[in-house]
Design a protein around this motif. Sequence first.
Motif, PDB file in Angstrom:
ATOM      1  N   LYS A 181     -18.090 -29.523   8.108  1.00  0.00           N
ATOM      2  CA  LYS A 181     -18.971 -30.686   8.177  1.00  0.00           C
ATOM      3  C   LYS A 181     -20.014 -30.645   7.061  1.00  0.00           C
ATOM      4  CE  LYS A 181     -22.171 -33.026  11.297  1.00  0.00           C
ATOM      5  NZ  LYS A 181     -23.105 -33.370  10.256  1.00  0.00           N
ATOM      6  N   HIS A 207     -25.661 -35.937   4.177  1.00  0.00           N
ATOM      7  CA  HIS A 207     -24.769 -37.087   4.115  1.00  0.00           C
ATOM      8  C   HIS A 207     -25.560 -38.325   3.707  1.00  0.00           C
ATOM      9  CE1 HIS A 207     -26.316 -37.518   8.273  1.00  0.00           C
ATOM     10  NE2 HIS A 207     -26.228 -38.824   8.008  1.00  0.00           N
ATOM     11  N   GLN A 249     -15.361 -41.867  12.711  1.00  0.00           N
ATOM     12  CA  GLN A 249     -15.328 -40.685  13.579  1.00  0.00           C
ATOM     13  C   GLN A 249     -15.783 -41.055  14.988  1.00  0.00           C
ATOM     14  OE1 GLN A 249     -17.725 -37.417  12.234  1.00  0.00           O
ATOM     15  NE2 GLN A 249     -16.280 -36.817  10.652  1.00  0.00           N
ATOM     16  N   GLU A 296     -16.091 -41.341   7.775  1.00  0.00           N
ATOM     17  CA  GLU A 296     -15.618 -40.442   6.721  1.00  0.00           C
ATOM     18  C   GLU A 296     -15.149 -41.294   5.556  1.00  0.00           C
ATOM     19  OE1 GLU A 296     -12.476 -37.938   8.099  1.00  0.00           O
ATOM     20  OE2 GLU A 296     -13.667 -37.116   9.737  1.00  0.00           O
ATOM     21  N   GLU A 322     -18.532 -37.047   5.457  1.00  0.00           N
ATOM     22  CA  GLU A 322     -19.195 -37.843   6.472  1.00  0.00           C
ATOM     23  C   GLU A 322     -20.289 -38.705   5.877  1.00  0.00           C
ATOM     24  OE1 GLU A 322     -19.027 -34.422   6.761  1.00  0.00           O
ATOM     25  OE2 GLU A 322     -17.628 -34.129   8.397  1.00  0.00           O
TER      26      GLU A 322
END
Length: 147
Positions: A83, A87, A122, A137, A143
């Motif tokens: 992960k 982001h 997601q 994504e 992400e």
Amino acid sequence: MSTPLVLGITVDCFDAQVAAAFWCRALGYVESPPPTGWSDWPSFLRDHDVPEEEWGDGAAITPASGEGPTISFLKVPESKTVKNRVHLDVKVSGGRHIDQGLRESRIREKEADLVAHGARRQREDRVDGHLDHFVMEDPEGNEFCIG
């Protein structure tokens, strides 16, 4: 004399051209112009002895308005495995003070557009029963959120 700080964001990826095109669409960015002194990217790359087979290994995009950070995309050999700790948020709703119906339609419209261009959802996160944001994504699995 100090040099001014300029923020740039770099994304490691498998296909820099695909990633750059997706994020131009997501953020309303455009391809970055070549550095001052060069009329186009091939001239710059040729003058810096970059082999032609490597010309697609990087890309850069910039806000269409000229205001904001440049985002660079660099081809790397390894794939994404965990992960993201950082982001991007694509903020389209206008904020929680906006009518919930309008907020949700803006979020869903952006989600549909980006899914049509390679993104995947997601999950959907709700606050007090209302859509707050989607966790998404990009085409390479990085992400980001739409809210």
